[in-house]
Scaffold this active site. Structure first.
Site, PDB file in Angstrom:
ATOM      1  N   GLY A 143     -30.123  17.810 -78.431  1.00 16.69           N
ATOM      2  CA  GLY A 143     -30.103  16.533 -77.728  1.00 16.69           C
ATOM      3  C   GLY A 143     -30.695  16.639 -76.334  1.00 16.69           C
ATOM      4  O   GLY A 143     -31.088  17.715 -75.869  1.00 16.69           O
ATOM      5  N   ASP A 165     -26.720  22.781 -83.493  1.00 15.37           N
ATOM      6  CA  ASP A 165     -26.931  21.359 -83.705  1.00 15.37           C
ATOM      7  C   ASP A 165     -27.153  21.135 -85.193  1.00 15.37           C
ATOM      8  O   ASP A 165     -27.538  22.065 -85.912  1.00 15.37           O
ATOM      9  CB  ASP A 165     -28.136  20.846 -82.907  1.00 15.37           C
ATOM     10  CG  ASP A 165     -28.039  19.362 -82.576  1.00 15.37           C
ATOM     11  OD1 ASP A 165     -28.076  18.557 -83.529  1.00 15.37           O
ATOM     12  OD2 ASP A 165     -27.930  19.006 -81.393  1.00 15.37           O
ATOM     13  N   GLU A 168     -32.184  19.568 -87.402  1.00 11.95           N
ATOM     14  CA  GLU A 168     -33.105  20.675 -87.662  1.00 11.95           C
ATOM     15  C   GLU A 168     -34.378  20.566 -86.829  1.00 11.95           C
ATOM     16  O   GLU A 168     -34.803  21.536 -86.181  1.00 11.95           O
ATOM     17  CB  GLU A 168     -33.465  20.688 -89.152  1.00 11.95           C
ATOM     18  CG  GLU A 168     -34.506  21.735 -89.527  1.00 11.95           C
ATOM     19  CD  GLU A 168     -35.172  21.454 -90.862  1.00 11.95           C
ATOM     20  OE1 GLU A 168     -35.814  22.367 -91.398  1.00 11.95           O
ATOM     21  OE2 GLU A 168     -35.052  20.316 -91.345  1.00 11.95           O
ATOM     22  N   ILE A 195     -20.344  20.484 -85.924  1.00 15.48           N
ATOM     23  CA  ILE A 195     -19.129  20.873 -85.188  1.00 15.48           C
ATOM     24  C   ILE A 195     -17.866  20.453 -85.929  1.00 15.48           C
ATOM     25  O   ILE A 195     -16.771  20.882 -85.570  1.00 15.48           O
ATOM     26  CB  ILE A 195     -19.109  20.290 -83.757  1.00 15.48           C
ATOM     27  CG1 ILE A 195     -19.168  18.761 -83.789  1.00 15.48           C
ATOM     28  CG2 ILE A 195     -20.231  20.872 -82.915  1.00 15.48           C
ATOM     29  CD1 ILE A 195     -18.897  18.110 -82.434  1.00 15.48           C
ATOM     30  N   LYS A 262     -18.262   5.996 -69.790  1.00 17.85           N
ATOM     31  CA  LYS A 262     -17.748   5.003 -70.736  1.00 17.85           C
ATOM     32  C   LYS A 262     -16.346   5.344 -71.227  1.00 17.85           C
ATOM     33  O   LYS A 262     -15.697   4.526 -71.906  1.00 17.85           O
ATOM     34  CB  LYS A 262     -18.714   4.864 -71.917  1.00 17.85           C
ATOM     35  CG  LYS A 262     -20.045   4.244 -71.530  1.00 17.85           C
ATOM     36  CD  LYS A 262     -21.024   4.205 -72.691  1.00 17.85           C
ATOM     37  CE  LYS A 262     -22.322   3.512 -72.293  1.00 17.85           C
ATOM     38  NZ  LYS A 262     -23.047   4.214 -71.216  1.00 17.85           N
ATOM     39  N   ARG A 414     -24.180  -6.358 -76.456  1.00 22.23           N
ATOM     40  CA  ARG A 414     -24.018  -5.786 -77.781  1.00 22.23           C
ATOM     41  C   ARG A 414     -22.535  -5.492 -78.042  1.00 22.23           C
ATOM     42  O   ARG A 414     -21.719  -5.471 -77.108  1.00 22.23           O
ATOM     43  CB  ARG A 414     -24.853  -4.505 -77.901  1.00 22.23           C
ATOM     44  CG  ARG A 414     -26.338  -4.734 -77.704  1.00 22.23           C
ATOM     45  CD  ARG A 414     -27.100  -3.421 -77.656  1.00 22.23           C
ATOM     46  NE  ARG A 414     -26.658  -2.572 -76.548  1.00 22.23           N
ATOM     47  CZ  ARG A 414     -27.092  -1.332 -76.345  1.00 22.23           C
ATOM     48  NH1 ARG A 414     -27.967  -0.799 -77.178  1.00 22.23           N
ATOM     49  NH2 ARG A 414     -26.662  -0.631 -75.321  1.00 22.23           N
TER      50      ARG A 414
END
Length: 502
Positions: A143, A165, A168, A195, A262, A414
């Protein structure tokens, strides 16, 4: 500094295949230089020069990268955009090869260059000393945050670096990028895995024996998690719990958890899931026993399963939006501008805090170094940015006129989205650190036994994909969680007693 200005003038006035410039003025923020001349070219302050922009018949304004403070840079760009004068960025003279500038290195101003606060400068020496010769695990390594942490960590010469991760392609890309920067190395271990898979995590902890864990893996998109609360819990809470439990069991020195603004007074499933993970990680800090809960919610204590010679320090970092991260607003705006618009903004008044990926990851590393365990690190992110203003500025920087060439459309908030984010809730206090821009939020601790029971109930509901009971249980654990623009708003009208005591 004068020599640098002479080099710039000489370079800009030299002919190249496509360019020929004549330098007519220098602008400086240094009061000692204002009013002086360099080879007959006068040095002005910005206040002096802005009234002369038209009379000088400027074709372009060049900013020297790293040599101008953010407020002056924003003022210059705003004035130039208003007069439709292009603004470009020159690399600092120290980066020129043999005193000559490569014209390919002259770039257009990016919105990232106009972040509404000075960049946070973090000390790297003690971070490098801390990472040097350590075994490091990074989750979410493909990421935006995880890959930048990886690049910064590998530069500090760890004994080993495990990149974990489930993406791939993303892992291939970060491994390729690291190889380009530092060459191939047997120290780098690329692991494709989830994970949420305990067997995968057990393999990594037993084989690679990490001493430091940077946990950046998460589902982060608010509207998507609002529609998939069970997946948000399984990844952001269950996955974090597995990692944190194993970190403590295997004697990891430091576990650094990447959280988000958040998580504060959450209005959506994603933010609430990150807050649950924060609560669990904090509760685990000083706990030396494990609670085992059966399917009916009854529990028993297993004495000291986490007891190790090394007491793990659990550290949390909490920050706002990251400029240019995967799926963030700036790449989306750029794509919309390229297509000719419209640029879509959810609400005229929506604001967000921003920082660069490099700053975010420097904060994570700094926190991992200075933390004593149990802290929530936040930092001064300056003034929030109005997203409508961001869209307007990006359109102008692209050479278009907002409302004429490219429209801005307001499409409504949203699911789960709120107008502004916070870094602290009303009950948290701020404690300063040795770095004036980094603070510690003195968050409320909860009893681990209650936290563990409650979170295991939530995980069980997530595994059953019982979304409504799941969200209701989340609201019992986090009473400040109030849904906005969400299918779960009706649950807030139900009176319930919080299950965790403050």
């Amino acid at each position: 500094r004068r020599r640098g200005r002479r080099l710039i003038r000489k370079a800009m006035e030299q002919s190249s295949q496509h360019h020929l410039y004549k330098v007519v003025a220098f602008v400086e923020g240094n009061k000692d230089l204002i009013g002086k001349n360099i080879d007959g070219i006068k040095i002005y302050s910005f206040e002096q020069i802005k009234s002369r922009f038209k009379s000088l018949h400027l074709d372009c304004v060049f900013l020297v990268d790293g040599e101008i403070d953010i407020e002056l840079k924003n003022s210059i760009v705003e004035n130039c955009l208003g007069l439709q004068i292009p603004v470009k960025v020159i690399p600092p003279v120290s980066n020129w090869l043999h005193g000559h500038i490569n014209f390919k290195e002259i770039k257009d101003v990016n919105i990232e260059d106009l972040l509404n606060r000075p960049a946070i400068q973090l000390t790297t020496k003690h971070v490098q000393q801390f990472i040097h010769q350590k075994r490091v695990l990074i989750t979410g390594a493909a990421g935006s945050i995880g890959s930048e942490i990886a690049k910064q960590v590998v530069s500090s010469d760890p004994v080993s670096l495990v990149l974990l991760d489930q993406n791939e392609t993303g892992l291939y890309e970060i491994n390729y990028e690291i190889e380009k920067l530092y060459g191939k190395s047997e120290k780098i271990h690329v692991c494709i895995g989830d994970i949420r898979d305990k067997n995968t995590l057990l393999y990594i902890f037993t084989v690679y024996k990490p001493q430091v864990v940077f946990h950046a893996a998460a589902y982060k998109h608010v509207p998507m998690m609002e529609c998939n609360p069970s997946e948000a819990i399984l990844n952001n809470v269950f996955g974090t719990k597995l990692l944190a439990d194993l970190a403590k069991r295997y004697g990891v020195e430091r576990f650094v958890f990447v959280s988000t603004d958040k998580a504060i007074n959450p209005t959506n499933v994603m933010g609430a899931s990150k807050r649950l993970a924060e609560i669990y990680v904090q509760g685990l800090q000083d706990y030396k026993r494990e609670i085992v809960v059966d399917m009916e919610g009854n529990f028993r204590v297993i004495s000291e399963p986490f007891e190790t010679q090394q007491h793990t320090k659990f550290i949390i970092t909490r920050f706002g939006n990251v400029l240019g991260s995967n799926g963030s607003v700036i790449p989306r705006f750029k794509e919309q501008i390229t297509r000719g618009g419209p640029v879509t903004v959810t609400h005229p008044d929506i604001i967000r805090y921003f920082m660069t990926i490099q700053e975010a990851c420097s904060l994570v590393l700094e926190a991992g170094t200075m933390g004593k365990g149990g802290e929530v690190f936040i930092f001064d992110m300056g003034m929030p940015v109005r997203i409508a203003d961001l869209a307007t500025k990006m359109i102008k920087l692209s050479g278009f006129t907002p409302g004429k060439d490219i429209q801005i459309e307001f499409v409504g908030l949203r699911p789960g989205e709120k107008l502004y984010e916070e870094l602290l809730n009303n009950k948290e206090e701020v404690i300063p650190t040795h770095h004036k821009k980094i603070m510690i939020a003195k968050a409320t601790y909860h009893e681990y036994e209650l936290v563990n029971i409650s979170i295991k109930k939530i995980i069980k509901l997530a595994m059953e994909h019982s979304d409504v009971p799941l969200v209701q249980q989340m609201k019992l654990v986090i009473p400040e969680y109030k849904s906005q623009n969400s299918q779960f708003e009706a649950l807030d009208s139900l009176y319930v007693n919080p299950v965790l005591s403050n």
